[in-house]
Design an enzyme around this catalytic site. Structure first.
Site, short mmCIF file in Angstrom:
data_model
loop_
_atom_site.label_atom_id
_atom_site.label_comp_id
_atom_site.label_asym_id
_atom_site.label_seq_id
_atom_site.Cartn_x
_atom_site.Cartn_y
_atom_site.Cartn_z
N VAL A 93 -33.53 -69.93 19.34
CA VAL A 93 -33.42 -68.90 20.37
C VAL A 93 -34.57 -69.05 21.36
CG1 VAL A 93 -33.27 -66.42 20.80
CG2 VAL A 93 -32.27 -67.35 18.71
N ASP A 153 -25.90 -59.68 6.65
CA ASP A 153 -27.22 -60.32 6.64
C ASP A 153 -28.28 -59.36 7.20
OD1 ASP A 153 -28.99 -62.33 6.03
OD2 ASP A 153 -28.56 -63.53 7.82
P1 ADP Z 1 -29.85 -67.01 13.47
O1 ADP Z 1 -28.38 -66.83 13.34
O2 ADP Z 1 -30.22 -68.44 13.69
O3 ADP Z 1 -30.63 -66.33 12.39
P2 ADP Z 1 -30.62 -64.80 15.24
O4 ADP Z 1 -29.57 -64.24 16.13
O5 ADP Z 1 -30.96 -64.02 14.02
O6 ADP Z 1 -30.24 -66.31 14.87
O7 ADP Z 1 -31.95 -65.03 16.09
C1 ADP Z 1 -33.07 -65.66 15.51
C2 ADP Z 1 -34.36 -64.98 15.98
O8 ADP Z 1 -34.47 -65.05 17.40
C3 ADP Z 1 -34.42 -63.48 15.65
O9 ADP Z 1 -34.93 -63.24 14.36
C4 ADP Z 1 -35.35 -62.97 16.74
O10 ADP Z 1 -36.70 -63.21 16.39
C5 ADP Z 1 -35.01 -63.85 17.94
N1 ADP Z 1 -33.99 -63.18 18.78
C6 ADP Z 1 -32.65 -63.23 18.64
N2 ADP Z 1 -32.02 -62.51 19.57
C7 ADP Z 1 -32.98 -61.98 20.35
C8 ADP Z 1 -32.97 -61.10 21.49
N3 ADP Z 1 -31.84 -60.67 22.04
N4 ADP Z 1 -34.15 -60.73 22.03
C9 ADP Z 1 -35.31 -61.17 21.50
N5 ADP Z 1 -35.39 -61.98 20.44
C10 ADP Z 1 -34.24 -62.38 19.85
MG MG Z 2 -30.88 -64.32 11.95
#
Ligand code: ADP
Ligand code: MG
Length: 396
Positions: free
Chosen positions: A37, A159
């Site tokens: 991300v 999750d």
């Molecule tokens: P994955 O499916 O790989 O676990 P996530 O959607 O959980 O992906 O995102 C991984 C990390 O990226 C999150 O734990 C957070 O720290 C950061 N993150 C994700 N989405 C956002 C957002 N909209 N704004 C800020 N940080 C984000």
């Molecule tokens: Mg995640």
């Protein structure tokens, strides 16, 4: 030489023309199981409409020249079904302040990037030790509000854990992210059928047949299989026991584990290597007798020859007392740390005193017990939890 991270950003900008036309990638902010991300600026204002309805008046992002977005680059090895499912859930679950809305999704060849509003938040590891009791309340209220919204729509997140709930202690807002493992609740009629076929030989009658006889030797029945997606340490007992008809209550259990972690000032709270270890951890708290009862609910026997396990069930407040006491003896926290607000009103048998803090904690521990209830049908729903006395002042 460029750092790997900078190379990745360059690649995302240069190879991906749709991205470079619309966004300026700033830095990598997350690395999950299924994605990387990045934080980026939205140069053409595509996120404006979504962000305007979503962000609170306290958000720092609103004062920036370009709105900030998060670019979630899904690993190309993810299955198209999984990617499609994540996009669909994000799209269908818009409209709640505690759920991340989707701004856009772009594809180039086999690469998909999901665009989300950037959500200012703090890292759980930086605040779980010193979030005041009232902050814990707000955190849980925000999380349970998100769960109430998705559960109403028949969606299980699967999750729930601190990394997937972006909480900002300054604005007291929390946003649930990551629908990569989410699924629709199965139709109850459908899972009666799946129960019969997936669970194979491990039915309730087998449990009664084998009772007292121990494990059958040369058991050639197919292994029990069920969705075990989720993260170690946050899996509900019915997930660990591979129950085929899992419900929204598995998310409630995970929320309970977070509350336990916040009260005990310990993260991760559970630290097992596999599902069997995780069951042992739960047995240490709940005792063999209650675990047998829980297994029987899912048509399973539960046997153990570990000498450390017995029928004694410990209350969650007793567990928290022990956890906090260890930190106190190790001098992990300063004397006046809010971490000890909880310890100061507990005694070693887990009873809570009648001080002002004690009375508040009694209510908190009661809620915790209702969230970490082994029997999923008795476990609170998100709505029941939100109506609990713990959240009285939020006036629901
Ligand atoms: P994955 O499916 O790989 O676990 P996530 O959607 O959980 O992906 O995102 C991984 C990390 O990226 C999150 O734990 C957070 O720290 C950061 N993150 C994700 N989405 C956002 C957002 N909209 N704004 C800020 N940080 C984000
Ligand atoms: Mg995640």
């Amino acid at each position: 030489a460029l750092r790997i991270e900078d190379e990745e950003i360059m690649e995302l900008q240069n190879k991906f023309h749709v991205i470079s036309r619309r966004y300026k990638v700033l830095e990598k902010i997350g690395e999950g199981t299924f994605s990387s991300v990045y934080k980026a600026e939205d140069l053409v204002g595509i996120s404006n409409k979504v962000i305007k309805i979503h962000r609170s008046k306290h958000d720092i992002t609103s004062r920036k020249k370009f709105p900030l977005v998060a670019l979630k680059k899904i690993y190309v090895t993810s299955s198209p079904q999984r990617i499609y499912s994540e996009l669909k859930f994000l799209y269908n679950l818009s409209g709640c302040r505690n759920i991340i809305p989707i701004v856009d999704a772009v594809r180039f060849e086999d690469q998909i990037v999901i665009v989300l509003p950037y959500c200012e938040h703090a890292d759980y590891r930086d605040y779980y030790r010193d979030l005041p009791f009232n902050g814990i309340k707000i955190y849980m209220y925000e999380l349970l509000s998100a769960l109430s919204f998705i559960h109403d729509r028949g969606v299980i997140h699967r999750d729930v854990k601190p990394n997937n709930f972006l909480f900002n202690p300054a604005t007291r807002r929390g946003v649930l992210v990551d629908f990569g493992l989410a699924e629709k609740v199965r139709d109850p009629h459908e899972h009666k059928y799946t129960c019969a076929c997936i669970s194979g030989g491990l039915s309730l009658s087998d449990y009664t047949d084998n009772e007292g006889k121990g494990y059958p030797k040369d058991d050639d029945r197919p292994a029990r299989r069920a969705n075990r997606a989720g993260t170690r340490g946050f899996r509900a007992p019915e997930v660990l026991l591979k129950c085929p008809n899992q419900t929204t209550k598995i998310d409630i259990w995970s929320a309970g584990v977070i509350l336990l972690s916040l009260l005990a000032r310990r993260f991760p709270f559970f630290d097992s290597n596999d599902d069997v270890d995780a069951l042992v951890e739960l047995t240490t708290i709940f005792g063999v007798h209650l675990m047998k009862h829980c297994a029987a609910l899912h048509g399973l026997g539960f046997e153990t020859n570990l000498p450390t396990l017995n029928d004694n069930s410990r209350s969650l407040s007793e567990i928290v007392f022990y956890a906090l006491n260890i930190e106190k003896e190790a001098n992990t926290f300063p004397e006046d740390s809010v971490a000890f607000d909880t310890l100061n009103c507990l005694s070693d048998d887990g009873s809570v005193d009648d001080s002002e803090m004690g009375v508040k904690h009694k209510v908190g521990f009661h809620l915790l017990k209702c969230l970490m209830e082994l029997n999923y049908s008795k476990r609170y729903s998100a709505d029941e939890a939100l109506s609990h006395k713990f959240f009285e002042e939020f006036g629901r």
